[in-house]
Design an enzyme around this catalytic site. Structure first.
Site, PDB file in Angstrom:
ATOM      1  N   MET A  31       0.841  -1.195   0.000  1.00 35.86           N
ATOM      2  CA  MET A  31       0.000   0.000   0.000  1.00 35.86           C
ATOM      3  C   MET A  31       0.877   1.246   0.000  1.00 35.86           C
ATOM      4  SD  MET A  31      -3.480  -0.916   2.012  1.00 35.86           S
ATOM      5  CE  MET A  31      -2.915  -0.589   3.660  1.00 35.86           C
ATOM      6  N   GLY A  32       2.148   1.094  -0.399  1.00 39.44           N
ATOM      7  CA  GLY A  32       3.043   2.245  -0.482  1.00 39.44           C
ATOM      8  C   GLY A  32       3.564   2.666   0.875  1.00 39.44           C
ATOM      9  N   LEU A  34       6.662   3.124   1.557  1.00 44.93           N
ATOM     10  CA  LEU A  34       7.585   2.000   1.672  1.00 44.93           C
ATOM     11  C   LEU A  34       8.677   2.239   2.711  1.00 44.93           C
ATOM     12  CD1 LEU A  34       8.010   1.092  -2.108  1.00 44.93           C
ATOM     13  CD2 LEU A  34       6.280   0.299  -0.474  1.00 44.93           C
ATOM     14  N   HIS A  35       9.058   1.158   3.383  1.00 42.25           N
ATOM     15  CA  HIS A  35      10.149   1.193   4.367  1.00 42.25           C
ATOM     16  C   HIS A  35      10.995  -0.066   4.167  1.00 42.25           C
ATOM     17  CE1 HIS A  35       7.647  -1.744   6.380  1.00 42.25           C
ATOM     18  NE2 HIS A  35       6.657  -0.872   6.468  1.00 42.25           N
ATOM     19  N   HIS A  38       9.361  -3.399   3.334  1.00 46.80           N
ATOM     20  CA  HIS A  38       8.955  -3.606   1.933  1.00 46.80           C
ATOM     21  C   HIS A  38      10.177  -3.909   1.063  1.00 46.80           C
ATOM     22  CE1 HIS A  38       5.637  -0.810   3.349  1.00 46.80           C
ATOM     23  NE2 HIS A  38       4.948  -1.839   2.886  1.00 46.80           N
ATOM     24  N   ASP A 151       2.491  -9.325   9.102  1.00 45.39           N
ATOM     25  CA  ASP A 151       1.043  -9.532   8.955  1.00 45.39           C
ATOM     26  C   ASP A 151       0.795 -11.029   8.797  1.00 45.39           C
ATOM     27  OD1 ASP A 151       0.214  -6.672   8.859  1.00 45.39           O
ATOM     28  OD2 ASP A 151       1.544  -6.677   7.129  1.00 45.39           O
ATOM     29  N   SER A 186       6.644  -0.625  10.111  1.00 45.04           N
ATOM     30  CA  SER A 186       5.279  -0.538   9.599  1.00 45.04           C
ATOM     31  C   SER A 186       5.046   0.890   9.119  1.00 45.04           C
ATOM     32  CB  SER A 186       4.289  -0.852  10.733  1.00 45.04           C
ATOM     33  OG  SER A 186       3.002  -0.365  10.411  1.00 45.04           O
ATOM     34  N   ARG A 188       2.496   2.467   9.522  1.00 42.42           N
ATOM     35  CA  ARG A 188       1.719   3.161  10.564  1.00 42.42           C
ATOM     36  C   ARG A 188       2.599   3.658  11.709  1.00 42.42           C
ATOM     37  NH1 ARG A 188      -2.663  -0.609   8.863  1.00 42.42           N
ATOM     38  NH2 ARG A 188      -4.376   0.719   8.183  1.00 42.42           N
TER      39      ARG A 188
HETATM   40  O1  PAF Z   1      -0.127  -5.749   3.598  1.00 42.12           O
HETATM   41  C1  PAF Z   1      -0.535  -4.825   2.865  1.00 42.12           C
HETATM   42  O2  PAF Z   1       0.145  -3.837   2.625  1.00 42.12           O
HETATM   43  C2  PAF Z   1      -1.918  -4.935   2.241  1.00 42.12           C
HETATM   44  O3  PAF Z   1      -2.819  -5.535   3.096  1.00 42.12           O
HETATM   45  C3  PAF Z   1      -1.911  -5.651   0.864  1.00 42.12           C
HETATM   46  C4  PAF Z   1      -1.474  -7.100   0.983  1.00 42.12           C
HETATM   47  C5  PAF Z   1      -0.984  -4.918  -0.098  1.00 42.12           C
HETATM   48  C6  PAF Z   1      -3.324  -5.627   0.283  1.00 42.12           C
HETATM   49  O4  PAF Z   1      -3.789  -4.326   0.117  1.00 42.12           O
END
Ligand code: PAF
Length: 295
Positions: A31-32, A34-35, A38, A151, A186, A188
């Site tokens: 979902m962008g 990025l860190h 990712h 996750d 994260s 967040r």
């Molecule tokens: O983990 C995430 O960033 C999101 O839940 C995903 C897997 C990209 C789906 O939107």
């Protein structure tokens, strides 16, 4: 060269060309914002496949009413710069309209695994995740898709979904990347104030304490309750759950996990504006005679 693609025909054209050239494709859905977590996914994809597609899409269907859809950080230019440096081939950044055009009516629901932990705290969240991941796996037609173990529940649900619906894509989990003090990276974490950032690693520490206690034979409920109290005392505003569950089917684990059934400790707690989640493995049970200590 990293190309940014916003529409589905352009994405498919790239993939068709790669397939014809016999190249294997890796998909990294994000979902962008990025860190380094990712980036670990992108590196795993690059190591395992010839071409890497990173999707950047803040999926509205996985946010509930009152959640942080509007506030969620959107940093596409910075994300693309990072992905260029990592050698991603394509960044797929669709609009909401592209993903969910008028008339869109299909839902995807995975039973059972979605009812517990974050599913209980965020009703409908995993239906949104399952829906968008189904679309991304179809669009990406990747050989392998990479998801973070932070996750873990999401990963378990996506594995189930991919197996049940016979997706060809292999689902790969990538270990959680942590800051030096243990906090799981994260997007967040950006919501945390400087003071909250000091408190945040307590989540990882308490989950680790529960994991060690359960491995020593302490009942999971007792160890989890001690962790909940410690988190609230440390300054967390609310604790959604601290629970010990089977790593695969997420069924509850009451005492030391059965041999051959890996278990994990899962936690979610609110700190300021941020809802933090994390999970850690329960170490293999201690040998008999080691005794059960306190949580
Ligand atoms: O983990 C995430 O960033 C999101 O839940 C995903 C897997 C990209 C789906 O939107």
């Amino acid at each position: 060269m990293t190309e940014v693609v916003h529409d589905i025909p352009a994405l498919r054209a790239r993939q068709d060309a790669w397939r014809q050239a016999g190249q294997r494709i890796g998909l990294v859905p994000t979902m962008g914002a990025l860190h380094a977590g990712h980036i670990a996914l992108v590196r795993a994809a690059r190591a395992a496949t010839d071409r890497v597609i990173v999707t950047v899409f803040v999926n509205p269907t996985q946010f509930g009413p009152g959640e942080d859809l509007d506030a969620y950080p959107r940093t596409l230019d910075a994300d693309v710069a990072l992905l260029r440096a990592e050698g991603a081939d394509v960044v797929f950044a669709p609009t909401v309209q592209t993903m969910y055009p008028p008339g869109f009516a299909t839902r995807v629901h995975v039973d059972g695994l979605t009812d517990v932990l974050c599913g209980a705290a965020r009703p409908g969240h995993f239906d949104g995740v399952a829906q968008v991941v189904t679309k991304l796996l179809n669009l990406g037609a990747a050989d392998e898709a990479f998801f973070g173990e932070k996750d873990w529940q999401q990963l378990a649900i996506i594995r189930r979904l991919a197996a049940d619906l016979n997706f060809r894509t292999r689902i790969v989990g990538v270990p959680t990347v942590r800051a030096e003090d243990g906090l799981a990276l994260s997007s967040r974490n950006a919501y945390l104030s400087a003071e909250e950032r000091q408190i945040a690693p307590r989540l990882f520490r308490e989950l680790t304490r529960v994991a060690d206690a359960v491995a020593r034979g302490v009942p999971a409920a007792r160890a989890s309750e001690a962790a909940r109290e410690a988190l609230l005392a440390a300054g967390f505003r609310a604790v959604d759950y601290v629970e010990v569950r089977d790593a695969d089917d997420l069924s509850p684990v009451e005492t030391t996990p059965a041999a051959g059934r890996p278990a994990r400790v899962f936690g979610a707690a609110h700190l300021g504006r941020a809802r933090l989640i994390d999970n850690v493995p329960v170490p293999a049970p201690a040998r008999s005679g080691d005794g059960a200590g306190d949580a």
